[in-house]
Design an enzyme around this catalytic site. Structure first.
Site, PDB file in Angstrom:
ATOM      1  N   ALA A   1       3.782  41.274 115.530  1.00  0.00           N
ATOM      2  CA  ALA A   1       4.917  41.024 116.439  1.00  0.00           C
ATOM      3  C   ALA A   1       4.856  41.916 117.681  1.00  0.00           C
ATOM      4  O   ALA A   1       4.359  43.035 117.629  1.00  0.00           O
ATOM      5  CB  ALA A   1       6.219  41.260 115.709  1.00  0.00           C
TER       6      ALA A   1
ATOM      7  N   GLY B   1       1.626  39.011 111.618  1.00  0.00           N
ATOM      8  CA  GLY B   1       1.449  37.670 112.169  1.00  0.00           C
ATOM      9  C   GLY B   1      -0.017  37.351 112.439  1.00  0.00           C
ATOM     10  O   GLY B   1      -0.431  36.191 112.388  1.00  0.00           O
TER      11      GLY B   1
ATOM     12  N   GLU C   1      -1.416  36.161 109.364  1.00  0.00           N
ATOM     13  CA  GLU C   1      -0.816  34.856 109.048  1.00  0.00           C
ATOM     14  C   GLU C   1      -1.496  33.730 109.835  1.00  0.00           C
ATOM     15  O   GLU C   1      -1.609  32.611 109.349  1.00  0.00           O
ATOM     16  CB  GLU C   1       0.696  34.890 109.308  1.00  0.00           C
TER      17      GLU C   1
ATOM     18  N   GLU D   1       4.755  44.014 106.843  1.00  0.00           N
ATOM     19  CA  GLU D   1       6.172  43.828 107.206  1.00  0.00           C
ATOM     20  C   GLU D   1       7.138  44.526 106.254  1.00  0.00           C
ATOM     21  O   GLU D   1       8.152  45.075 106.680  1.00  0.00           O
ATOM     22  CB  GLU D   1       6.516  42.336 107.270  1.00  0.00           C
TER      23      GLU D   1
END
Ligand code: NAI
Length: 731
Positions: A62, A115, A118, A140
């Site tokens: 992020a 992310g 991901e 996270e």
């Protein structure tokens, strides 16, 4: 934003975000990603897609700016539909592209975190450059969030629940080799060219690749209604076996204080029972619940932003040129000196380790030998590295060898006269620019500096035991300590890769003073007839790493006694009149129960068994008829520490609440979910905190009394971290 090229009918999307040191998730990267992916999917010439990066890391997760905005936003005011749309947007496009009918490969060059990983999980195949500096993971949970772009769903479907769930809950990061072993990636490559070549080969060989949780029905890629999770589904006996103890373990570890861990468990439990399209919606909904919870904000503020700033040496005076510390002298090769020598040599500096005899100094060096040997046996340290580190540590009993040192760290016995003697003896051999630091845990620095010829170059460098494990260094400014001495000390702390906080001189400085209130309040409760097991349970349920009595035993009761005696001598407050003083006095003077070190304290330590709370406590301090609730006891233990920290701030011992937050978590384990001690007060609400302190003060004594400034803050709706509260909202 993304460099787009086509080679051999394969589209290569290389992340390359201008103006950002790393590729990150934000609105701009979202738009660019969608545009480029749509283009590649729509182009009939493109038979497969490689996602990689032009930077030296793949993708960092992020955007920090976005996270900062999040800290200041009241998410409870965002309409649910809007919050869901925002939370679901990456999930939605990842799902769209993994089912778009073209094979995708992630070519991971450098970190793929959060992310970033991901994105890789959305791909059908993952190749990483085999580089030990690269880290792969979903961290996270460590800042109170969950991987909200499919991570909680794709990871356990890929590697199974047994490996996937702890990985998600702990937010661990691993290197590519470990990632391959776990199944987080599929292949390793030697370098970028080899990786792209391997990606092309795979794409050509797998033109119809789909995710294992999908199937082709009537020419369409759709989610399987039933997907067999490796190692067992939730509904299977094996899966149930994993989920039940897993949930119990999670509760035991988190004590219900960490909503992210609970949300992750829920995402896995609920998500794995439904097809992927529904599963990602479940994940996005849980993500929103975390945004609405103060824990994520607390953890991001302190464990992400503040910690990063401290680790960059943010407190260093800017106007002083960077120093070049090459040689560090350490006085005293006992428990602390030995540890400091190890971390200093590991930081690449030359060490002169001095004790009263060469033999004692060598014994101190043995500590480094043992740790390096252990590292070698675990494959973490090479023989060359061990030899190099040991080669940097010179042992001596002769003060002359300290000549040329840029910094001295004194760790002799806690005795003012001895410290004065070694200061003078050492300074005779030091250059004017050298800084003298004392690792004293209790003696005020200004007083110790009186022995020095150059009090401006005298500073406190307070380490914690065990030095090699504890991440914090508390730097203490004496009245005359110069900004130069501070700058040099911070440069040193950066070199040993620890986190510095800077405080002003005071009895017990910041950390020992506040931590001491946790142990003394617990002991005081026992003296009042509160069940010792309730005291211990309240501490750990509140999120402290161990109970008050347990930690008092570990640190040593006689040490607490010495500190209290010193306060008696210096301040004239009799030990019996200090909270917990009568108990500590009895345990040391009458019972000779010093704690773990002589195998008897508040606990008994049987030779071949587990320690247990000593029955002696109930004999000496019979249980009171009414016992506090666990909530009341938790509040008492946490509020007591917090009001002491508030006083430290008001007295100028602390320079700002942020240092207080970081220090409280790193030094004595104040519960991380609170974001540290001042974030805790903000989370309770200043007005409510003041009202509760008034109640506690009326019941247990004036040490709980709120300060005038705190009352004023409550009245004005002020908070420590600048987020205004209305007095009514917090009362
Ligand atoms: P220790 O008793 O293990 O070691 C002290 C060492 O100093 C001994 O090896 C002794 O031989 C040596 N020494 C005595 N006189 C000396 C001299 N003239 N020249 C050179 N060496 C001399 O003590 P420890 O626990 O390492 O503590 C050292 C200092 O660190 C104390 O000021 C203590 O308050 C402080 N400290 C201790 C912590 C702990 O957890 N033990 C934590 C933080 C600070």
């Amino acid at each position: 934003m993304i460099d787009y090229s086509i080679e051999d009918n394969i589209a290569i999307l290389a992340w390359n975000m201008e103006g950002y040191p790393q590729n990150v998730m934000n609105d701009h990267s979202y738009t660019a990603f969608v545009e480029n992916m749509d283009k590649a999917i729509a182009d009939p010439e493109v038979k497969g897609i490689i996602i990689t990066s032009k930077k030296d890391s793949f993708f960092a997760g992020a955007d920090l700016k976005m996270m900062r905005e999040m800290l200041g936003k009241d998410h409870s005011q965002v309409p649910v539909a809007e919050a869901f749309k925002e939370s679901f947007k990456w999930n939605e496009v990842f799902r769209k592209y993994e089912t778009a009918g073209k094979p995708l490969v992630a070519a991971i060059n450098g970190h793929a975190l959060g992310g970033g990983y991901e994105i890789a999980l959305m791909c059908h195949y993952r190749i990483a450059i085999n580089d030990s500096k690269t880290q792969i993971g979903l961290p996270e949970a460590q800042i109170g969030l969950l991987p909200g772009a499919g991570g909680t769903q794709r990871l356990p479907r890929l590697v199974g629940m047994e490996a996937g769930v702890p990985f998600l809950l702990e937010g661990k990061k691993v290197d590519p080799q470990a990632a391959l072993k776990m199944g987080l990636i599929n292949e390793l490559a030697a370098d970028q060219d080899a990786m792209i070549a391997a990606a092309k080969t795979w794409l050509k060989a797998n033109p119809n690749a789909i995710q294992p949780w999908d199937e082709v029905k009537k020419g369409q890629i759709v989610a399987r209604t039933f997907y067999k999770v490796p190692g067992g589904n939730i509904q299977s006996p094996k899966g149930a076996q994993l989920m039940l103890p897993g949930t119990a373990l999670m509760w035991d570890k988190s004590k219900g204080n960490y909503p992210a861990q609970l949300a992750i468990m829920n995402c896995v439990y609920e998500g794995l029972q439904v097809p992927m399209d529904k599963a990602i919606k479940i994940e996005s909904r849980y993500f929103i619940t975390l945004l609405n919870n103060p824990v994520a904000k607390n953890m991001i503020r302190t464990l992400f932003f503040a910690l990063q700033e401290a680790n960059k040496g943010g407190a260093r005076p800017k106007n002083i040129e960077k120093t070049n510390i090459q040689k560090v002298g350490i006085l005293g090769a006992g428990l602390m000196g030995a540890g400091v020598a190890y971390v200093t040599a590991l930081g690449g500096m030359q060490v002169v380790l001095k004790d009263v005899t060469l033999e004692s100094a060598e014994k101190g060096k043995d500590y480094s030998r043992d740790l390096l040997k252990k590292g070698m046996s675990r494959g973490k340290v090479t023989a060359e590295k061990a030899e190099k580190v040991l080669g940097l540590i010179q042992t001596t009993a002769d003060a002359k060898d300290l000549e040329g040192c840029d910094l001295i760290i004194e760790a002799v016995f806690e005795n003012r006269e001895l410290k004065a003697k070694v200061t003078q003896e050492t300074e005779a051999f030091l250059a004017d620019t050298a800084v003298f630091g004392s690792n004293t845990s209790t003696l005020p620095i200004t007083g110790l500096a009186e022995a020095s010829k150059r009090p401006d170059n005298f500073i406190g460098i307070h380490f914690f035991s065990p030095v090699d494990k504890m991440p914090l260094v508390e730097i203490i400014m004496g009245e005359k300590t110069s900004e130069y001495a501070l700058a040099l000390t911070i440069d040193y702390v950066m070199k040993i890769r620890k986190t510095p906080i800077v405080v002003n001189d005071s009895r017990g400085f910041y950390t020992s003073r506040c931590f001491g209130t946790y142990t003394s309040e617990g002991i005081q409760m026992v003296a009042e007839g509160v069940s010792p097991s309730l005291v211990e349970r309240a501490g750990t349920m509140a999120g402290m790493p161990v109970g008050s009595l347990d930690v008092a035993d570990a640190v040593a009761i006689d040490l607490a006694y010495k500190v209290m005696k010193q306060a008696e001598a210096d301040l004239g407050v009799k030990i019996e009149d200090q909270p917990s003083g009568a108990v500590v006095k009895k345990f040391v003077e009458e019972l000779e129960r010093f704690g773990k070190k002589n195998k008897k304290g508040f606990y008994d330590y049987p030779e071949n068994g587990k320690k247990y709370l000593s029955p002696l406590l109930n004999e000496l301090y019979p249980l009171a008829e009414t016992q506090p609730t666990i909530e009341e006891a938790k509040k008492r233990l946490l509020h007591r520490q917090a009001i002491e920290a508030v006083r430290c701030l008001e007295e100028g011992v602390l320079r700002n609440p942020t240092d207080g937050d970081v220090g409280s978590i790193l030094a004595w384990g104040f519960p991380p979910y609170t974001g540290g001690i001042f974030s805790y007060v903000d989370m309770v609400g200043v007005a409510k905190f003041v009202a509760e302190l008034d109640e506690l003060a009326a019941k247990y004594g004036e040490r709980f009394q709120p300060t005038d400034r705190l009352r004023e803050m409550a009245k004005n709706g002020e908070t420590f971290h600048g987020v205004k509260q209305t007095a009514e909202a917090t009362a």
